[in-house]
Motif scaffolding. Structure first.
Motif, PDB file in Angstrom:
ATOM      1  N   PRO A 244       0.804  -1.235   0.000  1.00  0.00           N
ATOM      2  CA  PRO A 244       0.000   0.000   0.000  1.00  0.00           C
ATOM      3  C   PRO A 244       0.828   1.272   0.000  1.00  0.00           C
ATOM      4  N   TRP A 245       2.026   1.197   0.556  1.00  0.00           N
ATOM      5  CA  TRP A 245       2.826   2.412   0.702  1.00  0.00           C
ATOM      6  C   TRP A 245       3.560   2.784  -0.577  1.00  0.00           C
ATOM      7  N   ILE A 246       3.619   1.862  -1.529  1.00  0.00           N
ATOM      8  CA  ILE A 246       4.251   2.175  -2.809  1.00  0.00           C
ATOM      9  C   ILE A 246       3.428   3.210  -3.577  1.00  0.00           C
ATOM     10  N   PRO A 247       2.131   2.995  -3.809  1.00  0.00           N
ATOM     11  CA  PRO A 247       1.352   4.049  -4.480  1.00  0.00           C
ATOM     12  C   PRO A 247       1.162   5.285  -3.610  1.00  0.00           C
ATOM     13  N   TYR A 248       1.170   5.084  -2.284  1.00  0.00           N
ATOM     14  CA  TYR A 248       0.991   6.215  -1.365  1.00  0.00           C
ATOM     15  C   TYR A 248       2.100   7.251  -1.568  1.00  0.00           C
ATOM     16  N   TYR A 249       3.329   6.782  -1.750  1.00  0.00           N
ATOM     17  CA  TYR A 249       4.453   7.710  -1.924  1.00  0.00           C
ATOM     18  C   TYR A 249       4.724   8.041  -3.391  1.00  0.00           C
ATOM     19  N   LEU A 250       4.360   7.150  -4.298  1.00  0.00           N
ATOM     20  CA  LEU A 250       4.560   7.440  -5.721  1.00  0.00           C
ATOM     21  C   LEU A 250       3.590   8.502  -6.231  1.00  0.00           C
ATOM     22  N   LEU A 258       3.610  -0.385 -13.044  1.00  0.00           N
ATOM     23  CA  LEU A 258       4.890  -0.852 -13.588  1.00  0.00           C
ATOM     24  C   LEU A 258       5.754  -1.500 -12.510  1.00  0.00           C
ATOM     25  N   ILE A 259       5.755  -0.916 -11.311  1.00  0.00           N
ATOM     26  CA  ILE A 259       6.545  -1.485 -10.216  1.00  0.00           C
ATOM     27  C   ILE A 259       5.999  -2.850  -9.805  1.00  0.00           C
ATOM     28  N   MET A 260       4.686  -3.049  -9.942  1.00  0.00           N
ATOM     29  CA  MET A 260       4.096  -4.356  -9.651  1.00  0.00           C
ATOM     30  C   MET A 260       4.505  -5.400 -10.693  1.00  0.00           C
ATOM     31  N   ALA A 261       4.755  -4.954 -11.925  1.00  0.00           N
ATOM     32  CA  ALA A 261       4.978  -5.888 -13.028  1.00  0.00           C
ATOM     33  C   ALA A 261       6.449  -6.154 -13.328  1.00  0.00           C
ATOM     34  N   VAL A 262       7.257  -5.125 -13.401  1.00  0.00           N
ATOM     35  CA  VAL A 262       8.629  -5.272 -13.886  1.00  0.00           C
ATOM     36  C   VAL A 262       9.469  -6.260 -13.062  1.00  0.00           C
ATOM     37  N   PRO A 263       9.383  -6.272 -11.717  1.00  0.00           N
ATOM     38  CA  PRO A 263      10.196  -7.244 -10.963  1.00  0.00           C
ATOM     39  C   PRO A 263       9.904  -8.702 -11.308  1.00  0.00           C
ATOM     40  N   VAL A 264       8.728  -8.976 -11.877  1.00  0.00           N
ATOM     41  CA  VAL A 264       8.398 -10.353 -12.258  1.00  0.00           C
ATOM     42  C   VAL A 264       9.373 -10.874 -13.310  1.00  0.00           C
ATOM     43  N   SER A 265      10.003  -9.959 -14.056  1.00  0.00           N
ATOM     44  CA  SER A 265      10.960 -10.370 -15.086  1.00  0.00           C
ATOM     45  C   SER A 265      12.117 -11.170 -14.487  1.00  0.00           C
ATOM     46  N   VAL A 266      12.446 -10.904 -13.221  1.00  0.00           N
ATOM     47  CA  VAL A 266      13.525 -11.651 -12.556  1.00  0.00           C
ATOM     48  C   VAL A 266      13.168 -13.131 -12.490  1.00  0.00           C
TER      49      VAL A 266
END
Length: 539
Positions: A244-250, A258-266
């Protein structure tokens, strides 16, 4: 070599290592998958948030403080709350008005809406598109479409898991999460956004289940509870607690997507080096590849076997493969070819449907309890850490069945309390405890279902259970939506479903202390349809 000598290799992990370095590496990958699963699952909730406090936009009053805008331009309902979809039809720019008159004419919002930035301090796709009032159902529809994607994903990736391997299923599911998540950030309207969420929904569960199954198939029975619960308690729970705090500060839902999706590439890249399950390879008749996998497990775990022992193990698997026709291509229909099999599978489906509806409803409803939704969501998510640790200590002591029944009943009790309490923080505390027991049930049920199913159809069987379970879970957004009719109704519905759910597990076979069945024939011998299992079934 006599066939009966092969029985000592039923638990072949005792020879190559039950929980050595090889299994610990799998656990690390599983924890990463669980962490990213948390992003895939709960990220959607914070992309479609709508503040509970919103009202008609009146351009002539925008220079005034918030409270003065409300007092002057927005009528109140019978409960004394400001209307969300109606405004006074008055030319405020032409009249010198200091106080509203309840008899003024009214009209529906025609200039958009103002959203309380204290409750949700960023724009979401729902507030950008004004999915409120006559369009308020659109938020619920996006969740339903997400779950419909999960139904399709379960069918596709379950089939792939049993016919092409666990790793291929993991790779393709996470690719859907990656592509769909990135495309979501580009959407502006309901239908394009829903299409991308359908794609992400295909990865729901399936972005985690293949590595979950792969790992459970290749650890000793006494370590299964540790493996399954630690990964979910630490990986998944920490992910949704910080989420929850990721969109709160973004302050930007597109960057958040994008932050929810891109790390899945790992994880997608890691699929290129994750070894296929030796247990699955052996169960489907791919003896040579399976033996190579076992030798790698032994080498990594520093277990030494003589050439004669390896030859004996290989011969046993070849004999078992010939006798039990493990090389035959099985499909989910084989699970329904006898009354006993069909009864067990139907009970597993019913139980998983209950678990998903109860758990998902509690995850979603936590954002509409009237308290600070970011703090409340994080606290409720952190409660999942002890909820993952509790089964670790109890599941192999009291068994899967007693623990599931107790957790469902307690979830029902606290859900009912949350429905009858009046004080907001009292409701929140009761809801958090209900979430705790819902999570215990979820963790135990997922492990239990996988243990009951035989290896040859474990992927497809779990897919069938998941598919039909998610058909039931589609009801979850509707359960939460009933709060529009009566604020406590969702909690009462959850309480009722929890209590009814206990009946779905009474006759399921207990798997405490048993090794995983390899074939349908072996599994069916254990599926006794008794409320209490015979002790001789335990290994």
């Amino acid at each position: 070599m006599p066939v009966q000598d092969c029985s000592k290799f039923d638990d072949f992990l005792s020879y190559v290592g039950e929980f050595g370095l090889y299994q610990k590496r799998l656990l690390m990958v599983m924890m990463l998958a669980a962490f990213l699963f948390g992003f895939t699952y709960c990220g959607h909730i914070f992309m479609v948030l709508v503040p509970d406090d919103h009202w008609c936009r009146i351009p002539e009053l925008e220079a005034l403080p918030k409270q003065q805008q409300l007092d002057l331009g927005i009528p109140k309902d019978k409960e004394g709350k400001f209307e969300k979809c109606v405004r006074y039809d008055v030319a405020f720019d032409k009249l010198n008005i200091s106080k509203a008159n309840e008899n003024w004419p009214r009209k529906a919002c025609d200039k958009g809406w103002v959203y309380d930035k204290v409750q949700v301090p960023y724009e979401t796709i729902a507030t950008e598109g004004n999915w409120v009032c006559n369009d308020k159902e659109l938020v619920t529809y996006t969740s339903i479409i997400y779950f419909l994607g999960s139904v399709v994903g379960c069918l596709c990736f379950g089939y792939i898991s049993d016919h092409c391997g666990r790793v291929w299923s993991l790779f393709l599911a996470n690719s859907c999460a990656l592509i769909g998540g990135c495309l979501s950030a580009l959407c502006k309207d309901f239908w394009p956004f829903s299409a991308t969420r359908f794609l992400v929904g295909m990865a729901h569960d399936n972005c985690f289940n293949p590595i979950f199954i792969l790992t459970l198939e290749n650890v000793g029975s006494k370590y299964r509870a540790l493996i399954s619960n630690v990964a979910l308690a630490l990986g998944f729970s920490l992910a949704i607690a910080i989420l929850p705090w990721i969109p709160y500060y973004l302050r930007d839902w597109r960057h958040f997507a994008l932050i929810m999706a891109v790390p899945v590439s790992v994880l997608v890249v890691m699929c290129l080096v994750i070894p296929e399950s030796p247990s699955w390879l052996l169960s489907v008749g791919k003896i040579e590849r399976g033996m190579k996998g076992l030798k790698k497990v032994a080498r990594v775990n520093r277990k030494t076997l003589t050439d004669a022992e390896w030859l004996e193990i290989q011969m046993c698997f070849e004999i078992n493969n010939a006798n039990q026709q493990s090389a035959k291509t099985y499909n989910f229909l084989d699970l329904f070819k006898s009354c006993r099999r069909a009864a067990i599978i139907l009970m597993l489906i019913a139980n998983w449907s209950v678990v998903l509806v109860v758990y998902d409803a509690h995850v979603r409803i936590i954002t509409s309890l009237g308290t600070n939704l970011f703090i409340t969501f994080s606290l409720a998510s952190l409660i999942e850490i002890p909820a993952g640790i509790v089964p670790l200590f109890l599941i192999d002591r009291v068994g899967r069945k007693p623990l599931t029944i107790s957790a469902l009943l307690l979830c029902g009790v606290f859900s009912f309390l949350a429905g009858i309490l009046i004080v907001k923080w009292g409701i929140t505390v009761a809801a958090v405890f209900a979430r705790f027991f819902a999570t215990v049930t979820y963790n135990v049920a997922q492990q239990w279902d996988v243990e009951i199913l035989p290896t040859v159809v474990r992927g497809q069987g779990w897919a069938v259970i998941n598919v039909l379970g998610h058909v039931g879970a589609v009801l979850s957004p509707f359960v939460v939506y009933t709060a529009h009719y009566y604020h406590s109704l969702p909690m009462f519905i959850i309480a009722l479903i929890s209590v009814i759910g206990t009946a779905t597990v009474i006759c399921l076979p207990e798997t405490k202390g048993t090794y995983l069945p390899q074939t349908l024939e072996e599994a069916e011998k254990r599926w006794t349809l008794r409320c209490r299992n015979r002790k001789e079934n335990e290994k």
